[in-house]
Design a protein around this motif. Structure first.
Motif, PDB file in Angstrom:
ATOM      1  N   THR A   2      37.323  37.423  13.182  1.00  0.00           N
ATOM      2  CA  THR A   2      38.219  36.323  12.867  1.00  0.00           C
ATOM      3  C   THR A   2      38.077  35.895  11.411  1.00  0.00           C
ATOM      4  O   THR A   2      37.006  35.998  10.823  1.00  0.00           O
ATOM      5  CB  THR A   2      37.944  35.118  13.791  1.00  0.00           C
ATOM      6  OG1 THR A   2      38.785  34.043  13.417  1.00  0.00           O
ATOM      7  CG2 THR A   2      36.512  34.657  13.700  1.00  0.00           C
ATOM      8  N   ASP A   6      32.762  30.116  10.687  1.00  0.00           N
ATOM      9  CA  ASP A   6      31.940  29.391  11.656  1.00  0.00           C
ATOM     10  C   ASP A   6      32.650  29.166  12.982  1.00  0.00           C
ATOM     11  O   ASP A   6      32.541  28.101  13.592  1.00  0.00           O
ATOM     12  CB  ASP A   6      31.480  28.045  11.060  1.00  0.00           C
ATOM     13  CG  ASP A   6      30.691  28.232   9.781  1.00  0.00           C
ATOM     14  OD1 ASP A   6      29.849  29.155   9.741  1.00  0.00           O
ATOM     15  OD2 ASP A   6      30.938  27.469   8.828  1.00  0.00           O
ATOM     16  N   ARG A   7      33.358  30.194  13.434  1.00  0.00           N
ATOM     17  CA  ARG A   7      34.073  30.111  14.715  1.00  0.00           C
ATOM     18  C   ARG A   7      33.726  31.353  15.544  1.00  0.00           C
ATOM     19  O   ARG A   7      34.579  32.203  15.795  1.00  0.00           O
ATOM     20  CB  ARG A   7      35.579  30.024  14.490  1.00  0.00           C
ATOM     21  CG  ARG A   7      36.044  28.889  13.578  1.00  0.00           C
ATOM     22  CD  ARG A   7      36.305  27.588  14.280  1.00  0.00           C
ATOM     23  NE  ARG A   7      37.498  27.564  15.068  1.00  0.00           N
ATOM     24  CZ  ARG A   7      38.695  27.187  14.641  1.00  0.00           C
ATOM     25  NH1 ARG A   7      38.880  26.782  13.397  1.00  0.00           N
ATOM     26  NH2 ARG A   7      39.707  27.177  15.455  1.00  0.00           N
ATOM     27  N   PRO A   8      32.471  31.486  15.987  1.00  0.00           N
ATOM     28  CA  PRO A   8      32.038  32.706  16.674  1.00  0.00           C
ATOM     29  C   PRO A   8      32.410  32.779  18.150  1.00  0.00           C
ATOM     30  O   PRO A   8      32.210  33.827  18.777  1.00  0.00           O
ATOM     31  CB  PRO A   8      30.515  32.639  16.529  1.00  0.00           C
ATOM     32  CG  PRO A   8      30.222  31.163  16.573  1.00  0.00           C
ATOM     33  CD  PRO A   8      31.376  30.537  15.808  1.00  0.00           C
ATOM     34  N   ASN A   9      32.954  31.720  18.728  1.00  0.00           N
ATOM     35  CA  ASN A   9      33.134  31.668  20.178  1.00  0.00           C
ATOM     36  C   ASN A   9      34.486  32.184  20.641  1.00  0.00           C
ATOM     37  O   ASN A   9      35.436  32.287  19.865  1.00  0.00           O
ATOM     38  CB  ASN A   9      32.926  30.235  20.679  1.00  0.00           C
ATOM     39  CG  ASN A   9      31.519  29.752  20.412  1.00  0.00           C
ATOM     40  OD1 ASN A   9      30.574  30.535  20.363  1.00  0.00           O
ATOM     41  ND2 ASN A   9      31.371  28.456  20.211  1.00  0.00           N
ATOM     42  N   THR A  10      34.535  32.474  21.930  1.00  0.00           N
ATOM     43  CA  THR A  10      35.734  32.968  22.596  1.00  0.00           C
ATOM     44  C   THR A  10      36.241  31.911  23.564  1.00  0.00           C
ATOM     45  O   THR A  10      35.448  31.182  24.158  1.00  0.00           O
ATOM     46  CB  THR A  10      35.407  34.262  23.372  1.00  0.00           C
ATOM     47  OG1 THR A  10      35.027  35.269  22.439  1.00  0.00           O
ATOM     48  CG2 THR A  10      36.585  34.754  24.198  1.00  0.00           C
ATOM     49  N   GLY A 104      37.022  31.349  17.614  1.00  0.00           N
ATOM     50  CA  GLY A 104      37.741  32.192  16.668  1.00  0.00           C
ATOM     51  C   GLY A 104      38.417  33.369  17.339  1.00  0.00           C
ATOM     52  O   GLY A 104      39.146  34.124  16.708  1.00  0.00           O
ATOM     53  N   ARG A 105      38.156  33.554  18.647  1.00  0.00           N
ATOM     54  CA  ARG A 105      38.753  34.660  19.414  1.00  0.00           C
ATOM     55  C   ARG A 105      39.339  34.088  20.693  1.00  0.00           C
ATOM     56  O   ARG A 105      38.681  33.330  21.405  1.00  0.00           O
ATOM     57  CB  ARG A 105      37.682  35.684  19.775  1.00  0.00           C
ATOM     58  CG  ARG A 105      38.173  36.795  20.679  1.00  0.00           C
ATOM     59  CD  ARG A 105      37.030  37.751  21.057  1.00  0.00           C
ATOM     60  NE  ARG A 105      37.480  38.783  21.954  1.00  0.00           N
ATOM     61  CZ  ARG A 105      36.950  38.999  23.159  1.00  0.00           C
ATOM     62  NH1 ARG A 105      35.944  38.259  23.595  1.00  0.00           N
ATOM     63  NH2 ARG A 105      37.409  39.968  23.914  1.00  0.00           N
TER      64      ARG A 105
END
Length: 186
Positions: A2, A6-10, A104-105
């Protein structure tokens, strides 16, 4: 991959699986069953499930048609994003919800394939999200009497073109319910 820092989550997006939207939808029971399975698996893995609910003159807020199908029940604390446009991001709180959860996903499911699902996929990718379509967890109604392709062709075409979609710094793709992995996604 992404492009959002700092947006590593799904998050699993469940779009418009409402009585008035899927009542006559192609493979309705199978698609709803796949979405229910994904919701259970996401919850078990600690992945956010975000519910999106459309309203319009045909889906009046509070009506039976507007309600989510009985097979899918939002858990306490899971975000509900009301919308009035096909793109679930357009004039809604979806971006704020996803940002607050570090997402981010997105994994996209729901209805209708050729309207709100496709609009949301494109809305996600242009906003910097990785966007994956769950190919057997979206559906649409038969509008072939009005010149549209049959639902099976709409679904197959959407799966095909999203499988090969690209954007700089972002990933797109299509995956089956069985192949969705939430390991390490949260």
């Amino acid at each position: 991959m992404t492009t959002l820092p700092d947006r590593p989550n799904t998050a699993l997006l469940v779009i418009d699986v409402q009585n008035g939207v899927v009542a006559g939808a192609h493979n309705r029971d199978s698609v709803v069953g796949n979405i229910a399975s994904l919701v259970d698996r996401a919850r078990g893995a600690g992945v956010d499930v975000v519910w999106i609910q459309h309203s319009s003159e045909h889906l009046r807020e509070g009506s039976e048609a507007w309600q989510y199908v009985d097979e899918l029940v939002r858990a306490d604390g899971e975000p509900l994003v009301p919308k009035t446009f096909p793109d679930s991001f357009e004039q809604t709180s979806l971006e704020e919800v996803l940002a607050a959860h570090g997402v981010g996903r997105v994994l996209v499911t729901g209805a209708q394939t050729d309207e709100c699902v496709r609009s949301t996929l494109h809305g996600a990718i242009v906003r910097g999200y990785d966007a994956t379509l769950v190919g057997d967890a979206h559906t649409t109604e038969d509008l072939s009497a009005y010149g549209a392709p049959t639902p099976d062709k709409i679904i197959a075409h959407t799966n095909l073109y999203w499988e090969n979609h690209t954007a700089p710094g972002r990933t797109a793709g299509t995956v089956s319910t069985a192949d969705v992995s939430f390991d390490g996604a949260a």
